[in-house]
Design an enzyme around this catalytic site. Structure first.
Site, PDB file in Angstrom:
ATOM      1  CG  PHE A   1      50.948  81.764  46.136  1.00 27.54           C
ATOM      2  CD1 PHE A   1      49.743  82.024  45.495  1.00 27.54           C
ATOM      3  CD2 PHE A   1      51.982  82.677  45.983  1.00 27.54           C
ATOM      4  CE1 PHE A   1      49.573  83.160  44.717  1.00 27.54           C
ATOM      5  CE2 PHE A   1      51.833  83.813  45.207  1.00 27.54           C
ATOM      6  CZ  PHE A   1      50.624  84.055  44.569  1.00 27.54           C
ATOM      7  CB  CYS A   2      53.170  78.341  51.551  1.00 20.02           C
ATOM      8  SG  CYS A   2      54.524  78.175  50.364  1.00 20.02           S
TER       9      CYS A   2
ATOM     10  CE1 TYR B   1      61.602  79.565  50.691  1.00 19.93           C
ATOM     11  CE2 TYR B   1      60.397  80.960  49.155  1.00 19.93           C
ATOM     12  CZ  TYR B   1      61.515  80.197  49.465  1.00 19.93           C
ATOM     13  OH  TYR B   1      62.534  80.080  48.558  1.00 19.93           O
TER      14      TYR B   1
ATOM     15  CB  CYS C   1      54.953  81.702  50.676  1.00 19.61           C
ATOM     16  SG  CYS C   1      54.209  81.407  49.053  1.00 19.61           S
TER      17      CYS C   1
END
Length: 391
Positions: free
Chosen positions: A118-119, A113, A116
């Site tokens: 973490f992305c 995403y 996101c």
């Protein structure tokens, strides 16, 4: 979880949410209005089902964040490695990121995403080191592009080999594994991955969970780089954990602090994620309005869950200033010294995920992190193919 009945009429929900953001009214009377009994024609069943899926996905995501870092239960005598997949479905990338000076030899696809945190951490690492990769923007409603995977979260990174495909889950493990591979050319990426086994355990609620071991550690078979000391790497791990377990939990309650801010955030998510190009118009609108509504509610629960201050902005300001004070105490431009290390990239990635939100602009105005953040942005976007390899 938001009930299907509560959102049976999407047009009504959208109109009410828009009105709510203009008038800054409470949700309680709106929920009563939305739950009024109406007959729904059979032809609307499909849309209602998809709305339910969306609400479930959004609620499930929020619940997952809410449950993150709860006390672990009993460990099961079961460890799992990360096998190479023989086949992958042919999924057209949403975009391709190519760096002409990439010498890593890696063929990577990132399932993500766009906003996101973490992305964003993974992309910050790849961009800083000038590593080319394909991006698949995951459909947040049906998530068809990751139906092939037993692991249903993002990011998922897939490395292509002659013999198959190596799937790597969890942002911190992805970054640790790639760093280890780039530093130590005596081992393949698959060999590195085996240093990060997963251990199963039973959580307090009786469900089976999986924990990735060593996710913050760099693994070398050859000689440890001359410019790295045990103390230096321990400090790096400490700050990477801090980004994952402290800083990231200040984001949602701030980004979704009010109905207006929640809607503004999701509108920006749509723009930067190119949802208008990638997803049907009805789905984009569904995600924006129902997503903003759901995350406003979830954000309040997360505020309590992570013991944030009544004014959640203060908690976010304190985290950012704590990072800046620690840099000042160290006396270096970055936590890595003259160049960013994995801790810098982690903190930058987390904050970058909210860059277009009102909360981030408040952070720049009310903390001293702006100077460091702008320098990090310059480093990450310069794509200088910073080499980690000692050879």
């Amino acid at each position: 979880m938001i009930s299907l009945k509560s959102i049976y009429n999407f047009a009504t929900a959208t109109a009410l949410f828009k009105q709510m953001t203009r008038n800054n009214v409470k949700f309680k009377p709106i929920m009563r209005l939305m739950s009024t009994e109406k007959k729904v024609k059979q032809s609307g069943g499909l849309k209602i089902g998809l709305i339910g899926i969306t609400a479930g996905a959004i609620g499930g995501t929020g619940y997952s964040i809410y449950k993150l870092n709860e006390a672990r239960g009993h460990i099961i005598n079961e460890t799992m490695l990360h096998p190479i997949l023989k086949d992958m479905p042919k999924i057209e990338p949403s975009r391709r990121v190519k760096y002409p000076n990439d010498t890593s030899g890696l063929k990577l696809t990132l399932f993500q995403y766009q906003t996101c945190p973490f992305c964003c951490k993974v992309r910050a690492f790849l961009d800083y080191h000038g590593i080319s990769y394909d991006v698949v923007e995951v459909d947040p409603v049906l998530r068809q592009s990751i139906r092939w995977s037993e692991y249903k979260k993002v990011p998922i990174l897939v490395a292509s080999y002659d013999k198959g495909y190596q799937q790597i889950n969890d942002s911190s493990m992805i970054i640790s594994a790639l760093s280890s591979f780039l530093i130590d050319n005596q081992q393949t990426l698959s060999q590195v991955i085996n240093f990060y086994p997963s251990v199963s355990f039973i959580d307090d609620d009786g469900t089976k969970k999986v924990e990735i071991m060593n996710r913050y550690f760099l693994m070398f078979q050859g000689t440890v780089p001359a410019n790295r000391t045990p103390e230096d790497m321990a400090e790096e791990r400490k700050w990477r954990k801090w980004a994952d377990t402290k800083l990231v939990h200040s984001l949602s309650p701030n980004v979704y602090r009010t109905p207006t801010e929640a809607l503004q955030a999701f509108t920006w998510f749509s723009d930067v994620g190119e949802w208008e190009r990638l997803f049907p118009a009805w789905e984009r609108a569904l995600i924006v309005y129902v997503g903003a509504f759901a995350m406003w509610i979830i954000g309040k629960r997360l505020k309590s869950r992570h013991n944030l201050k009544d004014d959640v902005r203060i908690s976010l300001y304190e985290d950012c200033d704590f990072w800046v004070r620690s840099l000042k105490k160290k006396g270096t431009t970055f936590m890595g010294g003259s160049e960013p290390n994995l801790a810098d990239l982690a903190v930058f990635g987390v904050l970058n995920s909210i860059e277009g939100c009102d909360a981030f602009q408040d952070v720049l105005r009310n903390t001293k992190i702006k100077n460091w953040y702008n320098k990090m942005r310059e480093k990450v976007t310069s794509h200088q193919s910073h080499t980690l390899n000692n050879a």
